[in-house]
Motif scaffolding. Sequence first.
Motif, PDB file in Angstrom:
ATOM      1  N   CYS A 212      33.730  42.857  36.842  1.00 52.55           N
ATOM      2  CA  CYS A 212      34.225  41.708  37.595  1.00 52.55           C
ATOM      3  C   CYS A 212      34.765  42.133  38.951  1.00 52.55           C
ATOM      4  O   CYS A 212      34.516  41.470  39.967  1.00 52.55           O
ATOM      5  CB  CYS A 212      35.305  40.978  36.789  1.00 52.55           C
ATOM      6  SG  CYS A 212      34.684  40.080  35.349  1.00 52.55           S
ATOM      7  N   VAL A 213      35.506  43.236  38.978  1.00 55.02           N
ATOM      8  CA  VAL A 213      36.009  43.745  40.253  1.00 55.02           C
ATOM      9  C   VAL A 213      34.843  44.111  41.164  1.00 55.02           C
ATOM     10  O   VAL A 213      34.821  43.765  42.356  1.00 55.02           O
ATOM     11  CB  VAL A 213      36.936  44.954  40.039  1.00 55.02           C
ATOM     12  CG1 VAL A 213      37.293  45.605  41.374  1.00 55.02           C
ATOM     13  CG2 VAL A 213      38.203  44.540  39.304  1.00 55.02           C
ATOM     14  N   GLY A 214      33.859  44.802  40.608  1.00 55.14           N
ATOM     15  CA  GLY A 214      32.703  45.190  41.403  1.00 55.14           C
ATOM     16  C   GLY A 214      31.924  43.999  41.919  1.00 55.14           C
ATOM     17  O   GLY A 214      31.426  44.008  43.051  1.00 55.14           O
ATOM     18  N   ASP A 215      31.807  42.939  41.102  1.00 57.16           N
ATOM     19  CA  ASP A 215      31.077  41.749  41.538  1.00 57.16           C
ATOM     20  C   ASP A 215      31.775  41.079  42.724  1.00 57.16           C
ATOM     21  O   ASP A 215      31.116  40.556  43.631  1.00 57.16           O
ATOM     22  CB  ASP A 215      30.956  40.749  40.388  1.00 57.16           C
ATOM     23  CG  ASP A 215      29.950  41.179  39.339  1.00 57.16           C
ATOM     24  OD1 ASP A 215      29.191  42.139  39.593  1.00 57.16           O
ATOM     25  OD2 ASP A 215      29.930  40.558  38.260  1.00 57.16           O
TER      26      ASP A 215
ATOM     27  N   PRO B 245      44.488  47.122  22.883  1.00 57.77           N
ATOM     28  CA  PRO B 245      43.891  47.921  23.960  1.00 57.77           C
ATOM     29  C   PRO B 245      44.357  47.404  25.313  1.00 57.77           C
ATOM     30  O   PRO B 245      44.448  46.192  25.533  1.00 57.77           O
ATOM     31  CB  PRO B 245      42.390  47.698  23.770  1.00 57.77           C
ATOM     32  CG  PRO B 245      42.236  47.184  22.378  1.00 57.77           C
ATOM     33  CD  PRO B 245      43.475  46.437  22.060  1.00 57.77           C
ATOM     34  N   ALA B 246      44.644  48.307  26.230  1.00 56.60           N
ATOM     35  CA  ALA B 246      45.198  47.918  27.529  1.00 56.60           C
ATOM     36  C   ALA B 246      44.701  48.859  28.606  1.00 56.60           C
ATOM     37  O   ALA B 246      44.350  50.016  28.337  1.00 56.60           O
ATOM     38  CB  ALA B 246      46.724  47.925  27.483  1.00 56.60           C
ATOM     39  N   VAL B 247      44.680  48.346  29.824  1.00 59.54           N
ATOM     40  CA  VAL B 247      44.333  49.143  31.002  1.00 59.54           C
ATOM     41  C   VAL B 247      45.320  48.801  32.108  1.00 59.54           C
ATOM     42  O   VAL B 247      46.057  47.809  32.038  1.00 59.54           O
ATOM     43  CB  VAL B 247      42.900  48.842  31.495  1.00 59.54           C
ATOM     44  CG1 VAL B 247      41.866  49.239  30.453  1.00 59.54           C
ATOM     45  CG2 VAL B 247      42.747  47.371  31.901  1.00 59.54           C
ATOM     46  N   TYR B 248      45.331  49.647  33.140  1.00 65.94           N
ATOM     47  CA  TYR B 248      46.010  49.319  34.387  1.00 65.94           C
ATOM     48  C   TYR B 248      44.957  48.861  35.384  1.00 65.94           C
ATOM     49  O   TYR B 248      43.898  49.483  35.514  1.00 65.94           O
ATOM     50  CB  TYR B 248      46.746  50.532  34.963  1.00 65.94           C
ATOM     51  CG  TYR B 248      47.868  51.040  34.111  1.00 65.94           C
ATOM     52  CD1 TYR B 248      48.958  50.229  33.831  1.00 65.94           C
ATOM     53  CD2 TYR B 248      47.856  52.328  33.589  1.00 65.94           C
ATOM     54  CE1 TYR B 248      49.999  50.689  33.038  1.00 65.94           C
ATOM     55  CE2 TYR B 248      48.891  52.793  32.806  1.00 65.94           C
ATOM     56  CZ  TYR B 248      49.966  51.967  32.526  1.00 65.94           C
ATOM     57  OH  TYR B 248      50.991  52.417  31.759  1.00 65.94           O
ATOM     58  N   CYS B 249      45.260  47.785  36.117  1.00 65.73           N
ATOM     59  CA  CYS B 249      44.385  47.353  37.197  1.00 65.73           C
ATOM     60  C   CYS B 249      45.145  46.373  38.070  1.00 65.73           C
ATOM     61  O   CYS B 249      45.695  45.387  37.566  1.00 65.73           O
ATOM     62  CB  CYS B 249      43.118  46.688  36.655  1.00 65.73           C
ATOM     63  SG  CYS B 249      41.978  46.138  37.962  1.00 65.73           S
ATOM     64  N   ALA B 250      45.180  46.633  39.370  1.00 65.37           N
ATOM     65  CA  ALA B 250      45.823  45.729  40.320  1.00 65.37           C
ATOM     66  C   ALA B 250      45.552  46.233  41.724  1.00 65.37           C
ATOM     67  O   ALA B 250      45.218  47.405  41.937  1.00 65.37           O
ATOM     68  CB  ALA B 250      47.332  45.635  40.071  1.00 65.37           C
ATOM     69  N   PRO B 251      45.728  45.368  42.714  1.00 65.39           N
ATOM     70  CA  PRO B 251      45.627  45.832  44.098  1.00 65.39           C
ATOM     71  C   PRO B 251      46.822  46.698  44.452  1.00 65.39           C
ATOM     72  O   PRO B 251      47.858  46.666  43.781  1.00 65.39           O
ATOM     73  CB  PRO B 251      45.632  44.518  44.891  1.00 65.39           C
ATOM     74  CG  PRO B 251      46.442  43.579  44.047  1.00 65.39           C
ATOM     75  CD  PRO B 251      46.078  43.939  42.627  1.00 65.39           C
ATOM     76  N   GLY B 252      46.702  47.455  45.528  1.00 65.58           N
ATOM     77  CA  GLY B 252      47.801  48.286  45.991  1.00 65.58           C
ATOM     78  C   GLY B 252      47.562  49.751  45.732  1.00 65.58           C
ATOM     79  O   GLY B 252      46.773  50.143  44.867  1.00 65.58           O
ATOM     80  N   ASP B 253      48.273  50.575  46.500  1.00 65.39           N
ATOM     81  CA  ASP B 253      48.137  52.031  46.460  1.00 65.39           C
ATOM     82  C   ASP B 253      49.433  52.621  45.926  1.00 65.39           C
ATOM     83  O   ASP B 253      50.486  52.495  46.551  1.00 65.39           O
ATOM     84  CB  ASP B 253      47.848  52.542  47.878  1.00 65.39           C
ATOM     85  CG  ASP B 253      47.622  54.041  47.934  1.00 65.39           C
ATOM     86  OD1 ASP B 253      47.827  54.733  46.915  1.00 65.39           O
ATOM     87  OD2 ASP B 253      47.259  54.531  49.024  1.00 65.39           O
TER      88      ASP B 253
ATOM     89  N   ALA C  17      41.190  39.591  47.232  1.00 66.26           N
ATOM     90  CA  ALA C  17      40.049  39.916  46.374  1.00 66.26           C
ATOM     91  C   ALA C  17      40.482  40.039  44.919  1.00 66.26           C
ATOM     92  O   ALA C  17      39.748  39.642  43.999  1.00 66.26           O
ATOM     93  CB  ALA C  17      39.383  41.201  46.846  1.00 66.26           C
ATOM     94  N   ALA C  18      41.681  40.586  44.691  1.00 65.49           N
ATOM     95  CA  ALA C  18      42.196  40.709  43.326  1.00 65.49           C
ATOM     96  C   ALA C  18      42.372  39.340  42.684  1.00 65.49           C
ATOM     97  O   ALA C  18      42.124  39.180  41.479  1.00 65.49           O
ATOM     98  CB  ALA C  18      43.515  41.462  43.332  1.00 65.49           C
ATOM     99  N   VAL C  19      42.808  38.359  43.468  1.00 65.28           N
ATOM    100  CA  VAL C  19      42.935  37.001  42.944  1.00 65.28           C
ATOM    101  C   VAL C  19      41.589  36.526  42.399  1.00 65.28           C
ATOM    102  O   VAL C  19      41.485  36.011  41.277  1.00 65.28           O
ATOM    103  CB  VAL C  19      43.448  36.036  44.040  1.00 65.28           C
ATOM    104  CG1 VAL C  19      43.441  34.589  43.526  1.00 65.28           C
ATOM    105  CG2 VAL C  19      44.845  36.432  44.502  1.00 65.28           C
TER     106      VAL C  19
END
Length: 419
Positions: free
Chosen positions: A344-347, A374-382, A400-402
Amino acid sequence: MTSEFLQALSDRQDRDADLKLLQEAIGHESITGNESGFASFLKSRMDGLGLQTGSGDFLPGRLNVWGETKVAGAEAKRLLFVGHTDTVHVRGWQDNWSGKPQENPFSGALMDGHIWGRGACDLKGGICAALAGLRLLQSAGYQPAGGLSFAFIGDEESGEPGTGVSAGAHDLVKRIQAGEIAKPDFAVYVEPTKLDVYTAQIGFFIADVTITGKSAYFGTPELGTDALKATHAILEQIWAHEADLTAGPKHDLVGTSSVLVTDIRGGGYIAVPGECRFSLIRKLRPGEDLNEAVAALEAVIHAAPVADGITLQIDYPAGRDHRFGGSPVEIDRDHPDARLLARCVGDVLGSGGALGGAPYWSEMPFLVNEIGCPAVYCAPGDIALAHTFEERIEVESYLAAVRAFALFVAEYCGLEEAR
């Protein structure tokens, strides 16, 4: 989803409203211990999205909040977005930026395509992107067909006295186990990852070591027991242990294990040093056992050749999901929901969404280990900008994250027409 759906999300996105949401979030100061005002703000926004919301103190006067859609049928999967409401302190920020547009750390200043302020990337950007993603779907005329939840919890950050032990995460897990909050089937913890998807993270523990000898006048050093000499011998052992760790097994996403001495204090008088203290932090790879790592460090310390009369005390001040610290954790990097989020992020971006590992510790182990989610980390920002005077988030990445989160909700939960 089709390219037409992606275009519809882009067309319906209210950029100004999404940016205002983040700026308002930054404007609610929420340094660890003072999260409740920001938590209440988030609850009001979830109420506005039509979620069934709840709140409760995880410690007296400190609030966790949550919201969820109710769905019929036990077979419906449930997706959770979760993030911490607290930020680190802002001491020195105003002096550093005196006279500049970003002087106020809570203004959410917009400059050169970035929004500045404490919490901008760690992690109010992720929280706001998740909420704005649901709002975007609603604006496009849809609502999730499956279960969707949000939980915003305090006390993740360290640095303020008497705080930073993941009290909010402990409380969230207890409420899920008690059935007060719906149990998720997959979770996205919105720590900043530049919109990559992290399926693994390091573990850690902090050790505070106190070496006590006996002070004596410098002219008669034979009457004392030198704590600084003993500390030197112990540090040599620790640095040899560090070399063994860094030469040892390597995890392909987070690297090798390590130990870093971060602080040392001792002496200060014209006398034999009677006491010395130092602190260290030990990094663990996924698969390492915290108890075993602590035992190995203690064996190294006690093996150091020190004089008779030296005593040692080792304290572990940073218990999280484990009494000594925070556990490392990893899920299958081929987990279908992690792969779906990456797609989804790539799309949305045309690139990005790479699978990776977190070089930091956050609260994913509570979800994976304690409730089996099951969990992951994912969000905008550095993450490199977090905790610094440079904290900011790129506007286009946030927006884009929205869209990416909206797309992931659509793919994971399914959609139905908004009522």
